[in-house]
Design a protein around this motif. Structure first.
Motif, mmCIF file in Angstrom:
data_model
loop_
_atom_site.group_PDB
_atom_site.id
_atom_site.type_symbol
_atom_site.label_atom_id
_atom_site.label_comp_id
_atom_site.label_asym_id
_atom_site.label_seq_id
_atom_site.Cartn_x
_atom_site.Cartn_y
_atom_site.Cartn_z
ATOM 1 N N PHE B 79 48.702 -3.362 -26.937
ATOM 2 C CA PHE B 79 49.291 -1.876 -26.864
ATOM 3 C C PHE B 79 48.014 -1.042 -26.912
ATOM 4 C CE2 PHE B 79 50.741 2.047 -29.056
ATOM 5 C CZ PHE B 79 51.431 2.594 -27.576
ATOM 6 N N TYR B 80 47.314 -1.066 -28.148
ATOM 7 C CA TYR B 80 46.082 -0.195 -28.477
ATOM 8 C C TYR B 80 44.997 -0.583 -27.436
ATOM 9 C CZ TYR B 80 48.506 1.399 -32.531
ATOM 10 O OH TYR B 80 49.504 2.232 -33.408
ATOM 11 N N TYR B 81 44.512 -1.631 -27.365
ATOM 12 C CA TYR B 81 43.254 -1.679 -26.725
ATOM 13 C C TYR B 81 43.642 -1.821 -25.014
ATOM 14 C CZ TYR B 81 40.285 -2.664 -30.499
ATOM 15 O OH TYR B 81 39.614 -2.549 -31.628
ATOM 16 N N GLY B 82 44.562 -2.421 -24.756
ATOM 17 C CA GLY B 82 45.111 -2.774 -23.394
ATOM 18 C C GLY B 82 44.913 -1.463 -22.419
ATOM 19 N N THR B 83 45.538 -0.199 -23.149
ATOM 20 C CA THR B 83 45.282 1.213 -22.274
ATOM 21 C C THR B 83 43.997 1.651 -22.329
ATOM 22 O OG1 THR B 83 47.653 1.330 -23.033
ATOM 23 C CG2 THR B 83 46.463 3.219 -22.128
ATOM 24 N N VAL B 84 43.320 1.672 -23.528
ATOM 25 C CA VAL B 84 41.960 2.274 -23.737
ATOM 26 C C VAL B 84 40.806 1.266 -22.959
ATOM 27 C CG1 VAL B 84 42.539 3.564 -25.310
ATOM 28 C CG2 VAL B 84 41.266 1.531 -25.953
ATOM 29 N N LEU B 85 41.114 0.213 -22.554
ATOM 30 C CA LEU B 85 39.975 -0.822 -22.132
ATOM 31 C C LEU B 85 39.919 -1.000 -20.668
ATOM 32 C CD1 LEU B 85 39.345 -3.382 -24.744
ATOM 33 C CD2 LEU B 85 38.185 -1.631 -24.446
ATOM 34 N N GLY B 140 36.284 2.859 -34.323
ATOM 35 C CA GLY B 140 37.284 4.003 -34.588
ATOM 36 C C GLY B 140 36.347 5.425 -34.160
ATOM 37 N N GLY B 141 36.926 6.588 -34.126
ATOM 38 C CA GLY B 141 36.370 7.918 -33.647
ATOM 39 C C GLY B 141 36.389 7.950 -32.150
ATOM 40 N N ASN B 224 30.876 5.378 -39.727
ATOM 41 C CA ASN B 224 32.054 4.939 -40.267
ATOM 42 C C ASN B 224 31.873 4.641 -41.906
ATOM 43 O OD1 ASN B 224 34.304 3.428 -41.113
ATOM 44 N ND2 ASN B 224 34.500 2.433 -39.163
ATOM 45 N N PRO B 225 31.733 5.518 -42.822
ATOM 46 C CA PRO B 225 31.165 5.025 -44.041
ATOM 47 C C PRO B 225 32.057 3.948 -44.666
ATOM 48 C CG PRO B 225 31.703 7.604 -43.792
ATOM 49 C CD PRO B 225 31.848 6.825 -42.499
ATOM 50 N N GLU B 226 33.320 3.984 -44.417
ATOM 51 C CA GLU B 226 33.894 2.991 -45.135
ATOM 52 C C GLU B 226 33.410 1.622 -44.678
ATOM 53 O OE1 GLU B 226 38.144 3.351 -44.075
ATOM 54 O OE2 GLU B 226 38.862 1.571 -45.033
ATOM 55 N N HIS B 227 33.264 1.365 -43.366
ATOM 56 C CA HIS B 227 32.841 -0.119 -43.038
ATOM 57 C C HIS B 227 31.617 -0.113 -43.480
ATOM 58 C CE1 HIS B 227 32.220 -2.795 -39.162
ATOM 59 N NE2 HIS B 227 32.157 -3.219 -40.549
ATOM 60 N N LEU B 284 41.507 -3.745 -37.142
ATOM 61 C CA LEU B 284 41.081 -4.313 -35.628
ATOM 62 C C LEU B 284 40.695 -3.217 -35.008
ATOM 63 C CD1 LEU B 284 44.374 -6.642 -35.072
ATOM 64 C CD2 LEU B 284 42.010 -7.287 -35.196
ATOM 65 N N LEU B 285 41.349 -1.951 -35.373
ATOM 66 C CA LEU B 285 40.929 -0.848 -34.857
ATOM 67 C C LEU B 285 40.841 0.394 -35.753
ATOM 68 C CD1 LEU B 285 40.154 1.113 -32.348
ATOM 69 C CD2 LEU B 285 42.543 1.186 -31.774
ATOM 70 N N TYR B 286 39.640 0.779 -36.263
ATOM 71 C CA TYR B 286 39.905 1.889 -37.331
ATOM 72 C C TYR B 286 40.364 3.121 -36.734
ATOM 73 C CZ TYR B 286 36.639 -0.344 -40.716
ATOM 74 O OH TYR B 286 36.048 -0.981 -41.625
ATOM 75 N N PRO B 287 41.163 3.895 -37.153
ATOM 76 C CA PRO B 287 41.816 3.415 -38.477
ATOM 77 C C PRO B 287 43.352 3.260 -38.268
ATOM 78 C CG PRO B 287 41.748 6.030 -38.124
ATOM 79 C CD PRO B 287 41.292 5.232 -36.984
#
Lengths: 448, 341
Positions: B79-85, B140-141, B224-227, B284-287
């Motif tokens: 769902f998340y990557y399918g559409t954007v990729l 992310g971002g 991505n400071p957290e990463h 898998l995908l921030y955030p």
């Protein structure tokens, strides 16, 4: 681009990819078995012709496999790219056979690499033949597992959907769904059948073009025999598919047969056209639909009147059904005549007109495969997952599907043309006669 | 260890497998094209053909395994990557398709042309570039959720220095990995000229690889400071990776053991790849997506793991046979034997 457009272009792109991929996939599933049989016959009879047959088929097979692999990668990724919501659900329930397929494919790829590069490496030819077995098994099981997923789309089970949440998922129950036995058997057997007739078509063409070499005659007879066996098997399985549909997907059967009203003793409608809801010029076989659906001439067959209008598949699938069944029957008959004719030494089977019919058999079989898949996919509409998820709700919301469609259409055009050019060049440059005499002189040189 | 961790580790391992053998493949195509352009074709072509021929299809399966597996273990990625990729991955598919089939057409079908060989070499660089964009997106971002649908900001992606650094790293890593491997392979085949040339390429691409890799870590601090923080916590893994890198370069420089160099290089990338993977955890995908909320149900996860183990039992002996017959078969590598159909 509105979402309706995204759905439309996603459907077109998926249909295009599948229609193109299925040609190479079908051949890819069937040919390894044909190569195996030819090589085995060659070793058994100590007949150089059959060995060479296996060898030359393998060379052609590599080219079709390459296109099959890359287009298979394309459809594998496109499922997630174009149908993200469907794959999100499918991933939860039917990921198991998809995952198994990658192993089957892995297995096939490894042994194909080995098989290709170990001709003449073994003293004992049987050892080399052994390497082909994993290729054939891997190829057929790829088809089994992928068809499993398709069967699930037609008869989903193995989970409960409660307020949009998936619960009680059972991967094995999902995998062994009611559509699976007939569908898997049908796909695998018709792949063998089509591959046999495609190879027969090539042999018949060489014979027509003046080469009366025994090599081609052996090839033709072998492939027609195999084609006959597998076309009879396909017909029997087709009958079971009818019974499956009547039980689990009656709307698909009814739409394919233009069976509008539920009735007993239903006739089978073949051919004809639909004009303002009226069937014209059709061939009606009394009671045949009841027999096909329930093995009983008076049994009641569910008609389209029992389904809401927005759940009825497009009625043009009847034509696809006609094409598929007619070609299947025709090829069974043609191969029967050829095999009988060869055994009884009928003259006409060597006549040019008859050989042209054999040549035509290859492309016709491919057409039947296409028609069968279109029938399957369009006949499931409006659902992507029957009864659970509609196609229009599963598609991507991306705005670039139309451009991707153009790019992929270009890709398939290039691959299609290039594979045909490469294949015909490959065999025209190095004819059978040439290769046989090369090998003979090579051998003579070794023995001296 | 939870099922989530097992799932992602297995997938990450196969992705690593693809990175290594894919890089060898892509790099080989590029070096081949480069040697044709600079009229040194005779030196490399034979070595490269001999390596690639029996394994090209296997390379592709590693990629298929990864993307089928990730949808199986983590269905929400579809769902998340399918559409954007759609766009970057479609480009990658088309390039992969042209590259793979062209390879078969030339090797088995005798279709040969200089111009195509150059296109083939370039496509091998564009594929890792377009696939590595996925890694940038995962930081992310670039993806936002609009009306419950993921939407990608292409402009931000293409103007992001992080993205371009990752693309550059993927290119130099491809060439470096490939050159190190082919140096050993050419030496193994007793091909002095090819060894010499590949050794030079390996040394040339060593520095850019390590510099861009370091650069990416610096850019992450900003993006991505957290990463970044989690990355720094694992500094010792990266330090070890750099040590192995130095070892590889040393062995190649001294021409002492190309075989050891290959293994050190694989170790270097293994450490860095897994250190990166660990620090990316649990996202898998921030955030938006973690491995926990993206995970499949337990029944599916267990059956996938069982199939995986069974499959591996089938696969490892087969791979071993393949390597034994071709990669580690002196007769074959040195070209004394040719059993091609």
């Amino acid at each position: 681009m509105g979402n309706e457009e995204a759905v439309f272009f996603s459907r077109v792109l998926t249909e295009l990819t599948l229609s193109f991929h299925i040609i190479y996939a079908t051949i890819g599933v069937g040919i390894p078995l044909m190569i195996m049989i030819a090589q085995w016959v060659g070793i058994k009879k100590q007949d150089e012709h059959y060995i060479l047959l296996a060898r030359r088929w393998t060379r052609g097979f590599v080219i079709t496999v390459a296109v099959g692999v890359v287009t298979g990668t394309a459809i594998g990724l496109q499922l997630s790219l174009l149908w993200p919501k469907f794959m999100e659900l499918a991933g939860n329930v039917i990921a198991l056979p998809l995952f198994m397929e990658t192993f089957a494919f892995f297995f096939e790829a490894i042994f194909l690499g080995i098989y290709l590069y170990t001709w003449d490496r073994f003293e004992n030819q049987r050892k080399h033949l052994l390497l082909l077995i994993p290729v054939a098994i891997g190829a057929s099981f790829s088809a089994v597992f992928i068809t499993n997923v398709n069967a699930f789309m037609n008869a989903p089970q193995g989970f409960d959907l409660v307020e949009g949440q998936l619960i009680n998922v059972s991967p094995l129950i999902a995998m062994f769904n009611p559509a699976m036995p007939t569908k898997v058997a049908h796909v695998v057997v018709t792949a063998y059948m089509t591959s046999a007739f495609v190879l027969a078509s090539i042999a018949a063409y060489r014979l027509l073009k003046g080469s009366e070499h025994a090599y081609h005659k052996k090839s033709l007879f072998l492939t027609m025999k195999l084609g006959l066996v597998f076309s009879i098997a396909s017909a029997i399985i087709g009958d079971f598919s009818g019974k499956y549909l009547a039980e689990y997907q009656p709307e698909k059967l009814a739409a394919a047969e233009w069976h509008f009203e539920t009735e007993g003793g239903a006739p089978l409608v073949l051919y004809g056209v639909l004009k303002d809801g009226e069937i014209k010029y059709a061939l009606k076989i009394p009671f045949a639909l009841s027999i096909l659906a329930h093995s009983n001439p008076t049994a009641e067959v569910t008609g389209l009147d029992e389904f809401p209008e927005d759940e009825v598949p497009p009625l043009y699938i009847h034509y696809l059904f006609d094409i598929m069944v007619t070609i299947g029957m025709w090829m069974a008959l043609l191969s029967l005549i050829y095999v009988l004719g060869t055994l009884k030494k009928w003259r006409f089977i060597s006549a040019p007109w008859f050989r042209w019919l054999l040549v035509l058999g290859g492309p016709l079989s491919i057409l039947a495969i296409e028609a069968g898949w279109w029938l399957d996919e369009v006949g499931r509409q409006p659902w992507i997952l029957r009864g659970i998820m509609r196609t229009k709700d599963a598609a991507t919301t991306s705005g670039q599907v139309d451009i991707m469609l153009l790019l992929f259409a270009g890709l398939y055009l290039v691959l299609g043309v290039a594979s045909v050019v490469v294949l015909s060049r490959m065999f025209r440059k190095n004819t059978v006669e040439q290769e046989l005499s090369d090998r003979a002189s090579e051998k003579a040189g070794v023995e001296k | 260890m939870t099922l989530e961790i097992i799932g992602i580790s297995v997938l990450w391992l196969f992705l690593f497998g693809y990175v290594i053998i894919g890089s060898i493949d892509f790099g080989a195509g590029f070096f081949n094209a480069y040697s044709i352009v600079t009229n040194r074709q005779h030196i490399l072509t034979r070595i490269i053909q001999r390596y690639l021929s029996p394994v090209w299809e296997v390379t592709n399966v590693f990629l298929v395994f990864f993307f089928v597996g990730i949808v199986g273990f983590f269905p929400k990625t579809a769902f998340y990557y399918g559409t954007v990729l759609l766009v970057p991955v479609s480009f990658a598919i088309i390039l992969l398709a042209i590259r793979g089939s062209y390879y078969a057409f030339t090797t088995y079908g005798g279709l040969k042309h200089k111009r195509y060989a150059v296109l083939y070499g370039l496509s091998g660089l564009l594929i890792p570039a377009s696939l590595s964009i996925v890694l940038t997106i995962s930081e992310g971002g670039f993806v936002s959720i609009v009306k419950k649908e993921p939407v990608i900001d292409y402009w931000a992606l293409f103007t992001s220095p992080l993205n371009w650094s990752i693309v550059v790293l993927s290119l130099s890593a491809v060439l470096y990995i490939s050159a190190v491997f082919l140096t050993w392979y050419a030496d193994y085949a007793k091909d002095v000229k090819a060894t010499h040339l590949m050794r030079r390429y390996a040394l040339i691409w060593a520095a850019p690889t390590i510099i861009t890799a370091a650069g990416i870590i610096v850019e992450l601090a900003d993006h991505n400071p957290e990463h970044y923080e989690r990355l720094v916590d694992l500094w010792w893994l990266f330090a070890l990776s750099v040590v192995l890198f130095a070892g590889t370069v040393y062995f190649i420089w001294r021409r002492s053991s190309y075989f050891a160099a290959v293994w050190l290089m694989i170790g270097q990338f293994l450490l860095a790849f897994f250190a990166y993977g660990f620090s990316h955890y649990p996202y898998l995908l921030y955030p938006h997506l973690t491995i926990y909320d993206g995970f499949t149900n337990e029944a599916m996860a267990i059956s996938l793991v069982i199939v995986f183990i069974a499959g591996l039992g089938l696969l490892l002996p087969s791979l071993y046979l393949l390597l034994k017959l071709f990669l580690f078969n002196k007769e074959y590598v040195q070209g004394k034997e040719d059993g091609h159909v």
